[in-house]
Design a protein around this motif. Structure first.
Motif, PDB file in Angstrom:
ATOM      1  N   PRO A 273      10.386 -25.716  27.360  1.00  0.00           N
ATOM      2  CA  PRO A 273       9.433 -25.356  26.374  1.00  0.00           C
ATOM      3  C   PRO A 273       9.582 -26.245  25.163  1.00  0.00           C
ATOM      4  O   PRO A 273       8.842 -26.808  24.639  1.00  0.00           O
ATOM      5  CB  PRO A 273       9.617 -24.160  26.264  1.00  0.00           C
ATOM      6  CG  PRO A 273      10.034 -23.470  27.784  1.00  0.00           C
ATOM      7  CD  PRO A 273      11.093 -24.365  27.915  1.00  0.00           C
ATOM      8  N   ALA A 274      10.793 -26.369  24.919  1.00  0.00           N
ATOM      9  CA  ALA A 274      11.172 -27.161  23.578  1.00  0.00           C
ATOM     10  C   ALA A 274      10.958 -28.330  23.635  1.00  0.00           C
ATOM     11  O   ALA A 274      10.325 -28.945  22.569  1.00  0.00           O
ATOM     12  CB  ALA A 274      12.587 -26.957  23.114  1.00  0.00           C
ATOM     13  N   GLU A 275      11.233 -29.045  24.716  1.00  0.00           N
ATOM     14  CA  GLU A 275      10.886 -30.449  24.784  1.00  0.00           C
ATOM     15  C   GLU A 275       9.304 -30.789  24.749  1.00  0.00           C
ATOM     16  O   GLU A 275       9.032 -31.693  24.280  1.00  0.00           O
ATOM     17  CB  GLU A 275      11.519 -31.136  26.036  1.00  0.00           C
ATOM     18  CG  GLU A 275      12.965 -31.283  26.322  1.00  0.00           C
ATOM     19  CD  GLU A 275      13.495 -31.240  27.661  1.00  0.00           C
ATOM     20  OE1 GLU A 275      14.520 -32.004  27.862  1.00  0.00           O
ATOM     21  OE2 GLU A 275      12.985 -31.063  28.727  1.00  0.00           O
ATOM     22  N   VAL A 276       8.652 -29.694  25.708  1.00  0.00           N
ATOM     23  CA  VAL A 276       7.276 -30.055  25.517  1.00  0.00           C
ATOM     24  C   VAL A 276       6.674 -30.089  24.111  1.00  0.00           C
ATOM     25  O   VAL A 276       5.855 -30.482  23.970  1.00  0.00           O
ATOM     26  CB  VAL A 276       6.540 -28.755  26.649  1.00  0.00           C
ATOM     27  CG1 VAL A 276       5.184 -28.897  26.306  1.00  0.00           C
ATOM     28  CG2 VAL A 276       7.073 -29.311  28.050  1.00  0.00           C
ATOM     29  N   ASP A 277       7.138 -28.985  23.585  1.00  0.00           N
ATOM     30  CA  ASP A 277       6.372 -28.674  22.053  1.00  0.00           C
ATOM     31  C   ASP A 277       6.866 -29.892  21.200  1.00  0.00           C
ATOM     32  O   ASP A 277       6.065 -30.196  20.344  1.00  0.00           O
ATOM     33  CB  ASP A 277       7.368 -27.361  21.548  1.00  0.00           C
ATOM     34  CG  ASP A 277       6.853 -26.072  22.072  1.00  0.00           C
ATOM     35  OD1 ASP A 277       7.459 -25.167  21.759  1.00  0.00           O
ATOM     36  OD2 ASP A 277       5.827 -26.272  22.736  1.00  0.00           O
ATOM     37  N   ALA A 278       8.218 -30.569  21.355  1.00  0.00           N
ATOM     38  CA  ALA A 278       8.217 -31.574  20.690  1.00  0.00           C
ATOM     39  C   ALA A 278       7.413 -32.717  20.955  1.00  0.00           C
ATOM     40  O   ALA A 278       6.990 -33.401  20.094  1.00  0.00           O
ATOM     41  CB  ALA A 278       9.890 -32.052  20.978  1.00  0.00           C
ATOM     42  N   ASP A 279       6.865 -32.899  22.178  1.00  0.00           N
ATOM     43  CA  ASP A 279       5.909 -33.877  22.593  1.00  0.00           C
ATOM     44  C   ASP A 279       4.570 -33.675  21.931  1.00  0.00           C
ATOM     45  O   ASP A 279       4.045 -34.585  21.380  1.00  0.00           O
ATOM     46  CB  ASP A 279       5.982 -33.966  23.952  1.00  0.00           C
ATOM     47  CG  ASP A 279       7.031 -34.644  24.708  1.00  0.00           C
ATOM     48  OD1 ASP A 279       7.782 -35.277  23.959  1.00  0.00           O
ATOM     49  OD2 ASP A 279       7.172 -34.362  25.950  1.00  0.00           O
ATOM     50  N   LEU A 280       4.259 -32.410  21.910  1.00  0.00           N
ATOM     51  CA  LEU A 280       3.063 -32.138  21.245  1.00  0.00           C
ATOM     52  C   LEU A 280       2.959 -32.226  19.917  1.00  0.00           C
ATOM     53  O   LEU A 280       1.838 -32.709  19.311  1.00  0.00           O
ATOM     54  CB  LEU A 280       2.447 -30.780  21.669  1.00  0.00           C
ATOM     55  CG  LEU A 280       2.398 -30.214  23.296  1.00  0.00           C
ATOM     56  CD1 LEU A 280       1.923 -28.803  23.448  1.00  0.00           C
ATOM     57  CD2 LEU A 280       1.157 -30.878  23.616  1.00  0.00           C
ATOM     58  N   ARG A 281       3.984 -32.195  19.093  1.00  0.00           N
ATOM     59  CA  ARG A 281       3.894 -32.057  17.613  1.00  0.00           C
ATOM     60  C   ARG A 281       3.656 -33.649  17.260  1.00  0.00           C
ATOM     61  O   ARG A 281       3.444 -34.010  16.086  1.00  0.00           O
ATOM     62  CB  ARG A 281       5.128 -31.656  17.097  1.00  0.00           C
ATOM     63  CG  ARG A 281       5.416 -30.091  16.889  1.00  0.00           C
ATOM     64  CD  ARG A 281       6.495 -29.781  15.848  1.00  0.00           C
ATOM     65  NE  ARG A 281       7.847 -30.175  16.487  1.00  0.00           N
ATOM     66  CZ  ARG A 281       8.637 -29.118  17.310  1.00  0.00           C
ATOM     67  NH1 ARG A 281       7.888 -27.915  17.684  1.00  0.00           N
ATOM     68  NH2 ARG A 281       9.484 -29.713  17.923  1.00  0.00           N
ATOM     69  N   GLN A 282       3.919 -34.630  18.332  1.00  0.00           N
ATOM     70  CA  GLN A 282       3.799 -36.074  17.920  1.00  0.00           C
ATOM     71  C   GLN A 282       2.295 -36.485  18.043  1.00  0.00           C
ATOM     72  O   GLN A 282       1.954 -37.593  17.769  1.00  0.00           O
ATOM     73  CB  GLN A 282       4.729 -37.065  18.730  1.00  0.00           C
ATOM     74  CG  GLN A 282       6.105 -36.588  18.795  1.00  0.00           C
ATOM     75  CD  GLN A 282       7.068 -37.286  19.772  1.00  0.00           C
ATOM     76  OE1 GLN A 282       6.677 -38.138  20.383  1.00  0.00           O
ATOM     77  NE2 GLN A 282       8.389 -37.049  20.016  1.00  0.00           N
ATOM     78  N   LEU A 283       1.510 -35.533  18.548  1.00  0.00           N
ATOM     79  CA  LEU A 283       0.013 -36.059  18.784  1.00  0.00           C
ATOM     80  C   LEU A 283      -0.750 -36.124  17.494  1.00  0.00           C
ATOM     81  O   LEU A 283      -0.558 -35.189  16.730  1.00  0.00           O
ATOM     82  CB  LEU A 283      -0.572 -35.432  20.088  1.00  0.00           C
ATOM     83  CG  LEU A 283      -0.165 -35.157  21.195  1.00  0.00           C
ATOM     84  CD1 LEU A 283      -0.873 -34.328  21.992  1.00  0.00           C
ATOM     85  CD2 LEU A 283      -0.043 -36.365  21.925  1.00  0.00           C
ATOM     86  N   SER A 284      -1.833 -37.017  17.326  1.00  0.00           N
ATOM     87  CA  SER A 284      -2.433 -36.955  16.266  1.00  0.00           C
ATOM     88  C   SER A 284      -3.596 -35.893  16.269  1.00  0.00           C
ATOM     89  O   SER A 284      -3.876 -35.579  17.406  1.00  0.00           O
ATOM     90  CB  SER A 284      -3.056 -38.372  15.904  1.00  0.00           C
ATOM     91  OG  SER A 284      -3.875 -38.674  17.068  1.00  0.00           O
ATOM     92  N   ALA A 285      -4.353 -35.670  15.230  1.00  0.00           N
ATOM     93  CA  ALA A 285      -5.499 -34.604  15.397  1.00  0.00           C
ATOM     94  C   ALA A 285      -6.631 -35.237  16.190  1.00  0.00           C
ATOM     95  O   ALA A 285      -7.231 -34.352  16.976  1.00  0.00           O
ATOM     96  CB  ALA A 285      -6.007 -34.647  13.898  1.00  0.00           C
ATOM     97  N   GLY A 286      -6.789 -36.717  16.234  1.00  0.00           N
ATOM     98  CA  GLY A 286      -7.595 -36.987  17.117  1.00  0.00           C
ATOM     99  C   GLY A 286      -7.198 -36.866  18.778  1.00  0.00           C
ATOM    100  O   GLY A 286      -8.247 -36.568  19.651  1.00  0.00           O
ATOM    101  N   GLN A 287      -6.095 -37.144  18.910  1.00  0.00           N
ATOM    102  CA  GLN A 287      -5.672 -37.017  20.357  1.00  0.00           C
ATOM    103  C   GLN A 287      -5.452 -35.474  20.546  1.00  0.00           C
ATOM    104  O   GLN A 287      -5.705 -35.050  21.836  1.00  0.00           O
ATOM    105  CB  GLN A 287      -4.125 -37.263  20.188  1.00  0.00           C
ATOM    106  CG  GLN A 287      -3.885 -38.904  20.301  1.00  0.00           C
ATOM    107  CD  GLN A 287      -2.381 -39.434  20.074  1.00  0.00           C
ATOM    108  OE1 GLN A 287      -1.551 -38.631  19.486  1.00  0.00           O
ATOM    109  NE2 GLN A 287      -2.173 -40.523  20.618  1.00  0.00           N
ATOM    110  N   LEU A 288      -5.282 -34.416  19.688  1.00  0.00           N
ATOM    111  CA  LEU A 288      -5.212 -33.081  20.023  1.00  0.00           C
ATOM    112  C   LEU A 288      -6.700 -32.736  20.391  1.00  0.00           C
ATOM    113  O   LEU A 288      -6.841 -31.746  21.289  1.00  0.00           O
ATOM    114  CB  LEU A 288      -4.710 -32.440  19.115  1.00  0.00           C
ATOM    115  CG  LEU A 288      -3.224 -32.152  18.784  1.00  0.00           C
ATOM    116  CD1 LEU A 288      -2.889 -31.763  17.327  1.00  0.00           C
ATOM    117  CD2 LEU A 288      -2.458 -31.606  19.962  1.00  0.00           C
ATOM    118  N   SER A 289      -7.836 -33.329  19.696  1.00  0.00           N
ATOM    119  CA  SER A 289      -9.097 -32.881  19.913  1.00  0.00           C
ATOM    120  C   SER A 289      -9.485 -33.477  21.229  1.00  0.00           C
ATOM    121  O   SER A 289     -10.169 -32.644  22.203  1.00  0.00           O
ATOM    122  CB  SER A 289     -10.148 -33.664  19.083  1.00  0.00           C
ATOM    123  OG  SER A 289     -11.373 -33.620  18.905  1.00  0.00           O
TER     124      SER A 289
END
Length: 216
Positions: A58-74
């Protein structure tokens, strides 16, 4: 020789058709999804699937998600909403749409966007799916693998349509309509939507007509 549409999977078999694939005109389109002739590739033998690898923590997954931009998260939340819709999970789909709208609202505008830059980005994204799919297969993640399949097909179709627009201009959209599958995002240009979505197989009533562009 058999040629496969990289978007919907339609197979053009020279042995069963009156005209060899190479002899088809350059403006020939896939009879199922409308993709260009250039979106067909010779059929390749199936490759053996790699052995499953350890799933990330889970820690590795969270680290990946934090690198996404707002547009990518949208975009991610919008795709998750469609996935929930496909599974008839209306409440979850609504929540993901709310998240997508929020991230979209804080995404900065792109000042120098051009059709050419969009075409380049779509081709870049389409080419990246092979690596993403390999990672999903190695991890034994069937859900992620399905997302890769849908995502690659939709991205390749968008890339094909943008390439056609660069070649044909507004004439491409004259006297026709543009439809989008509300489940997977597949885009279709034609008078009526396809009977079944070439990507996710939902019926025509799941397509919405894109309004707001000038009619020619």
């Amino acid at each position: 020789m058999r040629y496969v549409c990289q978007i919907c999977g339609y197979v053009y078999d020279d042995a069963k058709e009156a005209t060899p694939f190479d002899a088809l005109p350059d403006d020939w389109k896939c009879p199922l999804c409308g993709a260009s002739k250039s979106d067909f590739k010779p059929e390749q033998p199936a490759e053996p699937k790699p052995a499953a690898a350890a799933k990330p923590s889970p820690a590795e997954v969270d680290a990946d998600l934090r690198q996404l931009s707002a547009g990518q998260l949208s975009a991610l939340c919008s795709n998750l909403a469609r996935g929930c819709e496909k599974q008839y999970k209306a409440e979850e789909a609504g929540l993901f749409r709310q998240l997508a709208a929020y991230f979209s609202s804080i995404t900065p505008a792109v000042e120098d966007a051009t059709v050419e830059s969009v075409a380049a980005l779509l081709q870049q994204d389409a080419d990246a799916y092979a690596g993403l799919r390999a990672t999903a297969d190695a991890a034994g993640d069937r859900g992620a693998a399905r997302v890769c399949v849908w995502g690659e097909k939709v991205t390749r179709m968008l890339s094909s349509l943008v390439s056609r627009y660069l070649s044909e201009g507004e004439a491409m959209l004259a006297n026709t309509s543009v439809w989008i599958c509300t489940v997977c995002g597949f885009v279709y240009v034609g008078d009526e939507p396809p009977a079944l979505c070439p990507v996710c197989k939902v019926p025509a009533w799941k397509f919405e007509k894109i309004e707001g562009r000038a009619e020619r």
